[in-house]
Design an enzyme around this catalytic site. Sequence first.
Site, PDB file in Angstrom:
ATOM      1  N   LYS A  53      -6.475  22.621 -37.585  1.00 57.05           N
ATOM      2  CA  LYS A  53      -6.933  23.648 -38.527  1.00 57.05           C
ATOM      3  C   LYS A  53      -8.434  23.506 -38.777  1.00 57.05           C
ATOM      4  CE  LYS A  53      -2.445  24.259 -40.749  1.00 57.05           C
ATOM      5  NZ  LYS A  53      -1.550  24.034 -41.893  1.00 57.05           N
ATOM      6  N   GLN A  97      -1.531  20.739 -47.312  1.00 55.50           N
ATOM      7  CA  GLN A  97      -0.628  20.585 -46.171  1.00 55.50           C
ATOM      8  C   GLN A  97       0.724  20.067 -46.648  1.00 55.50           C
ATOM      9  OE1 GLN A  97      -1.264  21.617 -43.093  1.00 55.50           O
ATOM     10  NE2 GLN A  97       0.650  20.881 -42.238  1.00 55.50           N
ATOM     11  N   ASP A 120      -2.321  30.267 -47.662  1.00 53.60           N
ATOM     12  CA  ASP A 120      -1.000  30.153 -47.048  1.00 53.60           C
ATOM     13  C   ASP A 120      -0.074  31.300 -47.471  1.00 53.60           C
ATOM     14  OD1 ASP A 120      -0.564  27.971 -45.275  1.00 53.60           O
ATOM     15  OD2 ASP A 120      -0.791  26.554 -46.941  1.00 53.60           O
TER      16      ASP A 120
HETATM   17  N1  GUN Z   1       3.266  22.491 -42.967  1.00 52.94           N
HETATM   18  C1  GUN Z   1       3.842  23.098 -41.885  1.00 52.94           C
HETATM   19  N2  GUN Z   1       3.417  24.372 -41.797  1.00 52.94           N
HETATM   20  C2  GUN Z   1       2.566  24.578 -42.827  1.00 52.94           C
HETATM   21  C3  GUN Z   1       1.799  25.708 -43.247  1.00 52.94           C
HETATM   22  O1  GUN Z   1       1.815  26.795 -42.673  1.00 52.94           O
HETATM   23  N3  GUN Z   1       1.028  25.506 -44.342  1.00 52.94           N
HETATM   24  C4  GUN Z   1       0.991  24.319 -45.011  1.00 52.94           C
HETATM   25  N4  GUN Z   1       0.214  24.238 -46.078  1.00 52.94           N
HETATM   26  N5  GUN Z   1       1.689  23.274 -44.643  1.00 52.94           N
HETATM   27  C5  GUN Z   1       2.471  23.405 -43.562  1.00 52.94           C
END
Ligand code: GUN
Length: 284
Positions: A53, A97, A120
């Site tokens: 990311k 996350q 998100d």
């Molecule tokens: N963990 C797995 N997928 C995601 C996501 O799309 N966003 C976040 N914040 N954590 C995750």
Amino acid sequence: MAKIIDGKQIAQNVKDELKVKVQEFFVKNNRQITLAVILVGDNPASQVYVKNKIKATEYVGMKSLSFYMPATSTQEQVEETVKSLANDDTVDGILVQLPLPKHLYENKILSQIPAGKDVDGFLAENVGNLMLGQDTTVACTPFGVLKMLKSSGVELSGKNAVVLGRSNIVGKPMAMLLLKENCTVTICHSKTQNLEQVCKNADILVAAIGKPEFVKANMVKEGAVVIDVGINRTENGLVGDVDFNAVKGVASQISPVPGGVGPMTIAMLLENTYLCACRRNNAK
Ligand code: GUN
């Protein structure tokens, strides 16, 4: 034989288009769009996701702030970190996350994120706005699936769409997005009866249940479009929720794993960050 939907290429196009828009934003507003990422603990998969990311954030010309907190962090410490970013006017998006270490209350931490910085699309306000059909931040994975369908020229209006899985992050928002595109939507889950028949009626089938190669050729209508959201690590390597080799003989278009939905999720996170920055600017 089905056409393969190349998520990696579509994601690359999204990022390259964003690169231009991010630069324009910088010239116009004299500041860099900023995404803050918080990772608590040392879950290896999360570490890889966060690294990817951050790399993608910098690729499109955004600034990335990362906060690595130890697994022993207290509820207060994590909440304080989120709060300080919530109050920081230079921060456009906040991503915590998931999953968090078990002793932390996920909802209480996420609820410290202002809806306008929720890149998100997890917060109740954004989920509610999606349900109301209003302009909002949509969770990255379903947003990415919709982008893949549109980029691949798939007709949506009036079609039967079946979503396998009812999670808050994928299944439910996916169903809402497809409904907004005038699909007739069915959501299936572990208690659904006659699942094969329901799936076989789908013009568009989105699989997000986390069961390796669950969708077989006999569950897919001839010419259907199949999108595989699954990421399952098995003895035979990484596989999706769809039996790709079998289903590609029946579908008209299909997304692979890896190289399908996965890369789209990150691209849409950046798109969401850009959209959050623009909305915040317009609100001033
Ligand atoms: N963990 C797995 N997928 C995601 C996501 O799309 N966003 C976040 N914040 N954590 C995750």
